[in-house]
Write a protein that holds these residues in place. Structure first.
Motif, mmCIF file in Angstrom:
data_model
loop_
_atom_site.group_PDB
_atom_site.id
_atom_site.type_symbol
_atom_site.label_atom_id
_atom_site.label_comp_id
_atom_site.label_asym_id
_atom_site.label_seq_id
_atom_site.Cartn_x
_atom_site.Cartn_y
_atom_site.Cartn_z
ATOM 1 N N PRO A 251 35.281 32.895 -22.038
ATOM 2 C CA PRO A 251 34.744 31.537 -22.234
ATOM 3 C C PRO A 251 35.629 30.461 -21.610
ATOM 4 N N GLY A 252 36.947 30.633 -21.680
ATOM 5 C CA GLY A 252 37.827 29.644 -21.080
ATOM 6 C C GLY A 252 37.670 29.576 -19.571
ATOM 7 N N LEU A 253 37.561 30.735 -18.928
ATOM 8 C CA LEU A 253 37.354 30.758 -17.475
ATOM 9 C C LEU A 253 35.994 30.173 -17.100
ATOM 10 N N LEU A 254 34.973 30.435 -17.925
ATOM 11 C CA LEU A 254 33.644 29.857 -17.668
ATOM 12 C C LEU A 254 33.677 28.337 -17.800
ATOM 13 N N MET A 255 34.475 27.833 -18.745
ATOM 14 C CA MET A 255 34.642 26.385 -18.851
ATOM 15 C C MET A 255 35.238 25.817 -17.573
ATOM 16 N N GLY A 256 36.246 26.502 -17.038
ATOM 17 C CA GLY A 256 36.845 26.047 -15.793
ATOM 18 C C GLY A 256 35.852 26.050 -14.643
ATOM 19 N N VAL A 257 35.012 27.091 -14.568
ATOM 20 C CA VAL A 257 34.003 27.172 -13.509
ATOM 21 C C VAL A 257 32.983 26.047 -13.649
ATOM 22 N N SER A 258 32.547 25.775 -14.869
ATOM 23 C CA SER A 258 31.548 24.717 -15.081
ATOM 24 C C SER A 258 32.114 23.345 -14.723
ATOM 25 N N ILE A 259 33.379 23.098 -15.066
ATOM 26 C CA ILE A 259 34.000 21.819 -14.696
ATOM 27 C C ILE A 259 34.155 21.725 -13.181
ATOM 28 N N ALA A 260 34.478 22.842 -12.535
ATOM 29 C CA ALA A 260 34.615 22.849 -11.075
ATOM 30 C C ALA A 260 33.282 22.538 -10.396
ATOM 31 N N ILE A 261 32.186 23.092 -10.928
ATOM 32 C CA ILE A 261 30.867 22.814 -10.349
ATOM 33 C C ILE A 261 30.530 21.330 -10.491
ATOM 34 N N ALA A 262 30.810 20.767 -11.674
ATOM 35 C CA ALA A 262 30.547 19.342 -11.893
ATOM 36 C C ALA A 262 31.392 18.479 -10.957
ATOM 37 N N TRP A 263 32.651 18.851 -10.775
ATOM 38 C CA TRP A 263 33.516 18.082 -9.884
ATOM 39 C C TRP A 263 33.057 18.216 -8.430
ATOM 40 N N TRP A 264 32.603 19.384 -8.035
ATOM 41 C CA TRP A 264 32.097 19.562 -6.667
ATOM 42 C C TRP A 264 30.921 18.623 -6.412
ATOM 43 N N TRP A 265 30.055 18.473 -7.401
ATOM 44 C CA TRP A 265 28.901 17.583 -7.251
ATOM 45 C C TRP A 265 29.342 16.129 -7.153
ATOM 46 N N VAL A 266 30.315 15.757 -7.975
ATOM 47 C CA VAL A 266 30.802 14.376 -7.967
ATOM 48 C C VAL A 266 31.580 14.084 -6.688
ATOM 49 N N ALA A 267 32.393 15.037 -6.240
ATOM 50 C CA ALA A 267 33.258 14.813 -5.080
ATOM 51 C C ALA A 267 32.471 14.621 -3.799
ATOM 52 N N LYS A 268 31.218 15.090 -3.769
ATOM 53 C CA LYS A 268 30.412 14.920 -2.553
ATOM 54 C C LYS A 268 30.179 13.448 -2.233
ATOM 55 N N SER A 269 30.149 12.601 -3.270
ATOM 56 C CA SER A 269 29.878 11.184 -3.056
ATOM 57 C C SER A 269 31.133 10.372 -2.772
ATOM 58 N N GLU A 270 32.301 10.997 -2.802
ATOM 59 C CA GLU A 270 33.549 10.292 -2.557
ATOM 60 C C GLU A 270 34.026 10.553 -1.130
ATOM 61 N N ASN A 271 34.484 9.515 -0.505
ATOM 62 C CA ASN A 271 34.989 9.622 0.861
ATOM 63 C C ASN A 271 36.514 9.675 0.813
ATOM 64 N N VAL A 272 37.018 10.827 0.399
ATOM 65 C CA VAL A 272 38.460 11.016 0.240
ATOM 66 C C VAL A 272 38.888 12.171 1.132
ATOM 67 N N ALA A 273 39.863 11.907 1.988
ATOM 68 C CA ALA A 273 40.356 12.952 2.886
ATOM 69 C C ALA A 273 41.225 13.938 2.098
ATOM 70 N N PRO A 274 40.923 15.211 2.158
ATOM 71 C CA PRO A 274 41.724 16.203 1.417
ATOM 72 C C PRO A 274 43.070 16.422 2.089
ATOM 73 N N PRO A 275 44.050 16.933 1.345
ATOM 74 C CA PRO A 275 45.346 17.265 1.952
ATOM 75 C C PRO A 275 45.171 18.363 2.999
ATOM 76 N N PRO A 276 46.113 18.482 3.914
ATOM 77 C CA PRO A 276 46.006 19.545 4.927
ATOM 78 C C PRO A 276 46.095 20.928 4.302
ATOM 79 N N ARG A 277 45.473 21.901 4.975
ATOM 80 C CA ARG A 277 45.490 23.269 4.481
ATOM 81 C C ARG A 277 46.918 23.831 4.547
ATOM 82 N N ALA A 278 47.325 24.467 3.477
ATOM 83 C CA ALA A 278 48.656 25.072 3.450
ATOM 84 C C ALA A 278 48.649 26.363 4.247
ATOM 85 N N SER A 279 49.749 26.652 4.899
ATOM 86 C CA SER A 279 49.857 27.895 5.653
ATOM 87 C C SER A 279 50.072 29.058 4.695
#
Length: 302
Positions: free
Chosen positions: A177-205
Motif C-alpha cells: 500500500p505504501g508503494l501504491l501511494m507513491g505511484v498514485s502521487i507520482a501519477i498526479a504530479w506527472w499530470w500537474v507537471a505537464k502544465s508547468e514550464n520548468v526546465a528539468p536538471p540535466p541527466r546524471a551520468s
C-alpha cells in the motif's frame, strides 16, 4: 445520549481550538461525569497506563533515528540518489521528492521527520527551479504521509498496541500500500507537471548514479536490516527501533562523520520533544478508549 455527550464534547473542544490530546481528555472527563463516575485519580491513572507500554518504546527510538538521519547526512544522500535517478525527467524534482519519500519512509517511519528532511532539502531547489512554492510544498506534504505506511511505521506501532494486533504483520502488510501511494502521487504530479514550464536538471551520468548509490548504500541497508530482522524473528518491533537508532548513529558519526557531539545533544532534545507530543496524544486516546469500553458505546451504535 452517551454518544452525543462523547462526540459533542470532543467536537466542541476541537472547535474552540484545543489540541487533539486535550480534546480527548475533555471528552473523557465529560463522559465520566455523564456516567456519574468522575474521579480525577482514575483519569490520571489511565493517562499514565496509556503510555506505559513496552512496544511504545519503539516510538522514541524511531523518532531519534529520523532526527539522526536528517542531521547526520543519511537523508541528504537518499535525496541525492533519487535526484540522479529521476531528476532529469519533466517535473523531475517532484519525482525526486516522491522517490526520496518512499526511501526515507523505510528508514524512519515518521512523517514528521521525513517531511522535515524533504522540505529543507528539496523545497528551496524546487522554488529556484521555477515550481510554484505552494504546489511544491503540497507535493512534499503529500509524499510525507507515505512514512506512516511503509515499514517501519510509528503509526503501526501505536495501532498495534491499541488494538492488540501483531506489529510485525502490520509492518509487512504496509509495504505494497505504501508503494501504491507513491505511484498514485507520482501519477498526479506527472499530470500537474505537464502544465508547468520548468526546465528539468540535466541527466546524471552512470558514473554519477553509481557514486550516489555508493554514498547512500549505508543508509539503504537500514530498512533491509529492519524488515529482514522482523521477518526472521531476530528482534521485536521495539528492538528494531533501537537497532535503527543505533545504526543511524553509527553511520552518522563513524562512517559519514557529519554528526558532532554538540549536534547530537540537539538531536536528542528535538526527538524528545516530538516524542512527548506523540506519547501524550496516545495516552489521552487510551483514556477515551477505556471510557468507550466502559460506556459500551459500540453496542449503543448497533
Amino acid at each position: 445520549m452517551t454518544i452525543f455527550i462523547f462526540l459533542g464534547s470532543l467536537l466542541a473542544a476541537m472547535a474552540i481550538g484545543l489540541p487533539i490530546a486535550y480534546a480527548l481528555l475533555v471528552s473523557g472527563a465529560a463522559l465520566m461525569w455523564h456516567l456519574d463516575m468522575f474521579d480525577a485519580q482514575i483519569l490520571a491513572q489511565n493517562v499514565i497506563n496509556g503510555a506505559d507500554s513496552f512496544p511504545l518504546l519503539a516510538v522514541p527510538f524511531f523518532m531519534l533515528a529520523g532526527e539522526i538521519m536528517n542531521v547526520g547526512g543519511l537523508s541528504r544522500r537518499i535525496v541525492n540518489l533519487a535526484l540522479t535517478l529521476v531528476g532529469h525527467k519533466r517535473g523531475g524534482l517532484g519525482f525526486v521528492a516522491i522517490v526520496a519519500a518512499c526511501l526515507l519512509a523505510a528508514l524512519s517511519g515518521s512523517a514528521v521527520a521525513d517531511t522535515a528532511a524533504l522540505a529543507s532539502l528539496l523545497l528551496p531547489m524546487m522554488v529556484r527551479a521555477g515550481h510554484d512554492k505552494a504546489r511544491a510544498g503540497g507535493l512534499i506534504a503529500s509524499a510525507g504521509i507515505i512514512a506512516p505506511v511503509i515499514p517501519p511505521s510509528i503509526g503501526f506501532v501505536i495501532f498495534g498496541v491499541a488494538a492488540n494486533v501483531s506489529i510485525g504483520k502490520l509492518f509487512l502488510a504496509g509495504i505494497v500500500p505504501g508503494l501504491l501511494m507513491g505511484v498514485s502521487i507520482a501519477i498526479a504530479w506527472w499530470w500537474v507537471a505537464k502544465s508547468e514550464n520548468v526546465a528539468p536538471p540535466p541527466r546524471a551520468s552512470w558514473a554519477q548514479r553509481a557514486q550516489a548509490l555508493k554514498d547512500a548504500t549505508w543508509a539503504l541497508v537500514l530498512p533491509v536490516i529492519v524488515v529482514v530482522g522482523l521477518k526472521m524473528g531476530v528482534f521485536t518491533p521495539t528492538e528494531a527501533a533501537v537497532v535503527a537508532a543505533v545504526y543511524a548513529l553509527f553511520v552518522a558519526t563513524v562512517i559519514y562523520r557529519e554528526l558532532s557531539l554538540k549536534a547530537l545533544h540537539e538531536v536528542f532534545v528535538s526527538a524528545a520533544k516530538t516524542t512527548a507530543v506523540i506519547m501524550f496524544l496516545v495516552a489521552a486516546a487510551m483514556v477515551s478508549a477505556w471510557l468507550i469500553t466502559v460506556a459500551d458505546i459500540p453496542s449503543a451504535m448497533v
